[in-house]
Write a protein that holds these residues in place. Structure first.
Motif, PDB file in Angstrom:
ATOM      1  N   ARG A 128      19.509  36.434  -9.553  1.00  0.00           N
ATOM      2  CA  ARG A 128      18.516  35.824 -10.435  1.00  0.00           C
ATOM      3  C   ARG A 128      17.988  34.502  -9.877  1.00  0.00           C
ATOM      4  O   ARG A 128      16.821  34.167 -10.060  1.00  0.00           O
ATOM      5  CB  ARG A 128      19.109  35.636 -11.836  1.00  0.00           C
ATOM      6  CG  ARG A 128      19.374  36.960 -12.536  1.00  0.00           C
ATOM      7  CD  ARG A 128      19.695  36.754 -14.006  1.00  0.00           C
ATOM      8  NE  ARG A 128      19.837  38.022 -14.688  1.00  0.00           N
ATOM      9  CZ  ARG A 128      21.002  38.620 -14.935  1.00  0.00           C
ATOM     10  NH1 ARG A 128      22.125  38.039 -14.568  1.00  0.00           N
ATOM     11  NH2 ARG A 128      21.046  39.775 -15.563  1.00  0.00           N
TER      12      ARG A 128
ATOM     13  N   ILE B  50      19.902  43.177 -14.105  1.00  0.00           N
ATOM     14  CA  ILE B  50      18.686  43.163 -14.910  1.00  0.00           C
ATOM     15  C   ILE B  50      17.908  41.892 -14.569  1.00  0.00           C
ATOM     16  O   ILE B  50      18.459  40.790 -14.605  1.00  0.00           O
ATOM     17  CB  ILE B  50      19.023  43.226 -16.405  1.00  0.00           C
ATOM     18  CG1 ILE B  50      19.678  44.586 -16.721  1.00  0.00           C
ATOM     19  CG2 ILE B  50      17.777  43.017 -17.259  1.00  0.00           C
ATOM     20  CD1 ILE B  50      20.174  44.722 -18.138  1.00  0.00           C
TER      21      ILE B  50
ATOM     22  N   GLU C  98      12.408  37.689 -16.365  1.00  0.00           N
ATOM     23  CA  GLU C  98      11.001  38.035 -16.581  1.00  0.00           C
ATOM     24  C   GLU C  98      10.117  37.488 -15.477  1.00  0.00           C
ATOM     25  O   GLU C  98       9.063  38.053 -15.164  1.00  0.00           O
ATOM     26  CB  GLU C  98      10.526  37.507 -17.940  1.00  0.00           C
ATOM     27  CG  GLU C  98      11.088  38.271 -19.126  1.00  0.00           C
ATOM     28  CD  GLU C  98      10.730  39.747 -19.083  1.00  0.00           C
ATOM     29  OE1 GLU C  98       9.588  40.076 -18.705  1.00  0.00           O
ATOM     30  OE2 GLU C  98      11.605  40.576 -19.422  1.00  0.00           O
TER      31      GLU C  98
ATOM     32  N   ARG D  43      10.312  40.302 -12.793  1.00  0.00           N
ATOM     33  CA  ARG D  43      10.441  41.717 -13.177  1.00  0.00           C
ATOM     34  C   ARG D  43       9.275  42.561 -12.623  1.00  0.00           C
ATOM     35  O   ARG D  43       9.469  43.699 -12.190  1.00  0.00           O
ATOM     36  CB  ARG D  43      10.497  41.851 -14.697  1.00  0.00           C
ATOM     37  CG  ARG D  43      10.791  43.269 -15.173  1.00  0.00           C
ATOM     38  CD  ARG D  43      10.675  43.384 -16.686  1.00  0.00           C
ATOM     39  NE  ARG D  43      11.664  42.555 -17.364  1.00  0.00           N
ATOM     40  CZ  ARG D  43      12.888  42.961 -17.694  1.00  0.00           C
ATOM     41  NH1 ARG D  43      13.262  44.201 -17.418  1.00  0.00           N
ATOM     42  NH2 ARG D  43      13.728  42.138 -18.302  1.00  0.00           N
TER      43      ARG D  43
ATOM     44  N   THR E  43      13.192  49.717  -8.197  1.00  0.00           N
ATOM     45  CA  THR E  43      14.453  50.393  -7.910  1.00  0.00           C
ATOM     46  C   THR E  43      14.152  51.730  -7.250  1.00  0.00           C
ATOM     47  O   THR E  43      13.045  52.270  -7.363  1.00  0.00           O
ATOM     48  CB  THR E  43      15.289  50.628  -9.186  1.00  0.00           C
ATOM     49  OG1 THR E  43      14.524  51.414 -10.117  1.00  0.00           O
ATOM     50  CG2 THR E  43      15.709  49.317  -9.813  1.00  0.00           C
TER      51      THR E  43
ATOM     52  N   LYS F 115      18.542  52.162 -11.361  1.00  0.00           N
ATOM     53  CA  LYS F 115      17.455  52.077 -12.338  1.00  0.00           C
ATOM     54  C   LYS F 115      17.721  50.895 -13.265  1.00  0.00           C
ATOM     55  O   LYS F 115      18.873  50.621 -13.607  1.00  0.00           O
ATOM     56  CB  LYS F 115      17.345  53.364 -13.161  1.00  0.00           C
ATOM     57  CG  LYS F 115      16.750  54.545 -12.412  1.00  0.00           C
ATOM     58  CD  LYS F 115      16.449  55.717 -13.338  1.00  0.00           C
ATOM     59  CE  LYS F 115      15.811  56.859 -12.569  1.00  0.00           C
ATOM     60  NZ  LYS F 115      15.460  57.998 -13.456  1.00  0.00           N
ATOM     61  N   LEU F 116      16.639  50.200 -13.655  1.00  0.00           N
ATOM     62  CA  LEU F 116      16.744  49.050 -14.545  1.00  0.00           C
ATOM     63  C   LEU F 116      15.660  49.143 -15.616  1.00  0.00           C
ATOM     64  O   LEU F 116      14.544  49.612 -15.328  1.00  0.00           O
ATOM     65  CB  LEU F 116      16.575  47.742 -13.759  1.00  0.00           C
ATOM     66  CG  LEU F 116      17.649  47.404 -12.720  1.00  0.00           C
ATOM     67  CD1 LEU F 116      17.204  46.212 -11.881  1.00  0.00           C
ATOM     68  CD2 LEU F 116      18.982  47.106 -13.400  1.00  0.00           C
ATOM     69  N   PRO F 117      15.938  48.703 -16.835  1.00  0.00           N
ATOM     70  CA  PRO F 117      14.933  48.762 -17.892  1.00  0.00           C
ATOM     71  C   PRO F 117      13.716  47.893 -17.575  1.00  0.00           C
ATOM     72  O   PRO F 117      13.856  46.745 -17.167  1.00  0.00           O
ATOM     73  CB  PRO F 117      15.684  48.239 -19.130  1.00  0.00           C
ATOM     74  CG  PRO F 117      16.831  47.450 -18.589  1.00  0.00           C
ATOM     75  CD  PRO F 117      17.214  48.132 -17.323  1.00  0.00           C
TER      76      PRO F 117
ATOM     77  N   VAL G 190      11.674  48.171 -15.165  1.00  0.00           N
ATOM     78  CA  VAL G 190      11.445  48.000 -13.726  1.00  0.00           C
ATOM     79  C   VAL G 190      10.935  49.321 -13.154  1.00  0.00           C
ATOM     80  O   VAL G 190      11.481  50.386 -13.450  1.00  0.00           O
ATOM     81  CB  VAL G 190      12.743  47.564 -13.009  1.00  0.00           C
ATOM     82  CG1 VAL G 190      12.582  47.620 -11.498  1.00  0.00           C
ATOM     83  CG2 VAL G 190      13.141  46.156 -13.444  1.00  0.00           C
TER      84      VAL G 190
END
Length: 433
Positions: A185, A204, A207, A210, A215, A220-222, A224
């Motif tokens: 991050r 994750i 913002e 993002r 990915t 997998k990421l929400p 993204v």
């Protein structure tokens, strides 16, 4: 209520939530924890097997074991604690087999790693940062940016990619940025880069970045964008739309790429130095890094080691120590990076080669393992080491939560497993000073 176990595998779960003291089905807490342990080892095996299979390397015995091992973790199948310890040992050997398979896949695809110094600064141009473990993804991306001013930087467990001749031949492989997985991050916020997550240890995103993160493969990421297959034109396009970064030298270089063959070629010289009293002890320091203050132990431990010791490091735990300038012992580097977490196989092969060189068993070598653990693959590797008969391993910063008093007693009694204490005390015991 004491949480001796946590099991919610079936509809009998206490209060419809979970059995925390003992199982309604009759399952003892130790069995439940050993089931959890076995699941963690199967997760680790699966991670390595996935990467090998992606490169076209398969092993039916490994696949068959995964099915049998998972079946054994189901409620009301097996309540025998001793049998679960045996299953864990068997899983450790299966993890050894899958690491051998993945090593074969990597070397036959990208060549045998050799030592290389890796830049930690930036080149002028556009930027893509690749994190995770997937070397195939990295190569496919490198092919697609050839001839452009888009440069690819590795992060965390992708650092060892630079050691493979088949990957470092690409001119757009620029260097490595950042350290272990948990600095994402901060690092990804710092650079105007497109980011590609390729496997586990992808966090994750904030913002702030993002919209420039992607990915692929298993990750997998929400929120993204996920890319199926190996067409990374969207990633490259995003990188080109972002500001160019200036050329800026790094504060140091990182050395990686010490394969089994490289160390074997030095075995004769190492033996001479040991017999001359110039190398006292070998230590494997590394593993799966954890974002806690106790992780500082590993850096302090290595800094306090006498200068007649050799440190072998691997996995993301290396970033606690791999910027240290430890020098060498008459041409033998004091810090030897053997690669990713799956490259524990290389550390094991080095230990076996040293044992052959000195005509002793591995446990009789002046060799100690001081490991850091965080997640499932680290558990799988621990059981591999135990299955191979290695004893006296130091582990930290804390014990895995699935270990209760009964399990710890078995590990201490049978394998002399130790929890790290302080660098000074542990060095004193290891070196007998």
């Amino acid at each position: 209520m004491a949480v001796n176990m946590f099991c919610y595998q079936c509809s009998q779960a206490m209060n419809g939530e979970a059995c925390l003291v003992s199982g309604v089905c009759g399952k003892e807490p130790t069995v439940a924890r050993l089931q959890d342990n076995l699941v963690y080892i199967l997760k680790g095996i699966s991670a390595y097997y996935y990467h090998a299979k992606e490169l076209g390397y398969v092993d039916e015995e490994i696949a068959a074991y995964l099915a049998r091992g998972l079946y054994a973790t189901l409620t009301n199948v097996n309540f025998d604690a001793e049998d679960f310890v045996k299953l864990a040992i068997e899983a450790g050997m299966m993890n050894f087999r899958v690491m051998q398979l993945l090593k074969k896949a990597h070397i036959e695809t990208y060549g045998e790693p050799t030592p290389v110094e890796v830049e930690t600064g930036t080149r002028e141009g556009h930027m893509i940062i690749v994190t995770g473990h997937n070397l195939k993804v990295l190569e496919e991306l490198l092919k697609q940016v050839e001839g452009t001013d888009v440069y690819v930087y590795t992060h965390s467990e992708m650092l060892p990619a630079h050691g493979y001749p088949g990957l470092r031949k690409y001119k757009n492989l620029a260097g490595n940025l950042g350290g272990s997985w948990f600095d994402q991050r901060e690092l990804f916020d710092k650079y105007p880069a497109a980011i590609l997550g390729t496997s586990n240890c992808v966090l994750i995103p904030k913002e702030s970045y993002r919209d420039r993160m992607f990915t692929t493969s298993i990750a997998k990421l929400p929120g993204v964008k996920h890319i199926d297959g190996y067409d990374y034109s969207e990633v490259i396009s995003k990188a080109k739309s972002l500001p160019r970064v200036p050329s800026q030298p790094g504060h140091f270089k990182l050395t990686t790429g010490y394969s089994t063959s490289v160390i074997k070629s030095l075995a004769g010289r190492i033996k001479e130095l040991v017999e001359a009293g110039k190398i006292r002890h070998f230590l494997v320091v590394g593993g799966c890094d954890t974002p806690t203050k106790r992780g500082l132990y590993y850096r302090e431990f290595v800094q306090k080691l006498p200068k007649d010791t050799i440190v072998i490091t691997l996995a993301c735990g290396k970033f606690r120590i791999n910027d240290l300038q430890l020098g060498d012992i008459e041409g033998i580097p004091r810090l030897i990076d053997v690669g990713q977490c799956n490259d524990t196989i290389v550390a094991i092969e080095i230990a076996m080669a040293l044992a052959d060189t000195f005509g002793v068993k591995v446990n009789e070598l002046p060799l100690s393992l001081v490991l850091t653990w965080m997640e499932q693959k680290a558990v799988a590797i621990l059981w591999t080491l135990l299955a191979l008969g290695l004893k006296g391993i130091y582990i930290g910063p804390v014990l895995p939560a699935w270990i209760n008093a009964d399990i710890l007693n078995v590990l201490v009694r049978n394998y002399n497993l130790k929890l790290i204490s302080s660098p000074d005390e542990d060095i004193k015991h290891i070196l007998k000073i």
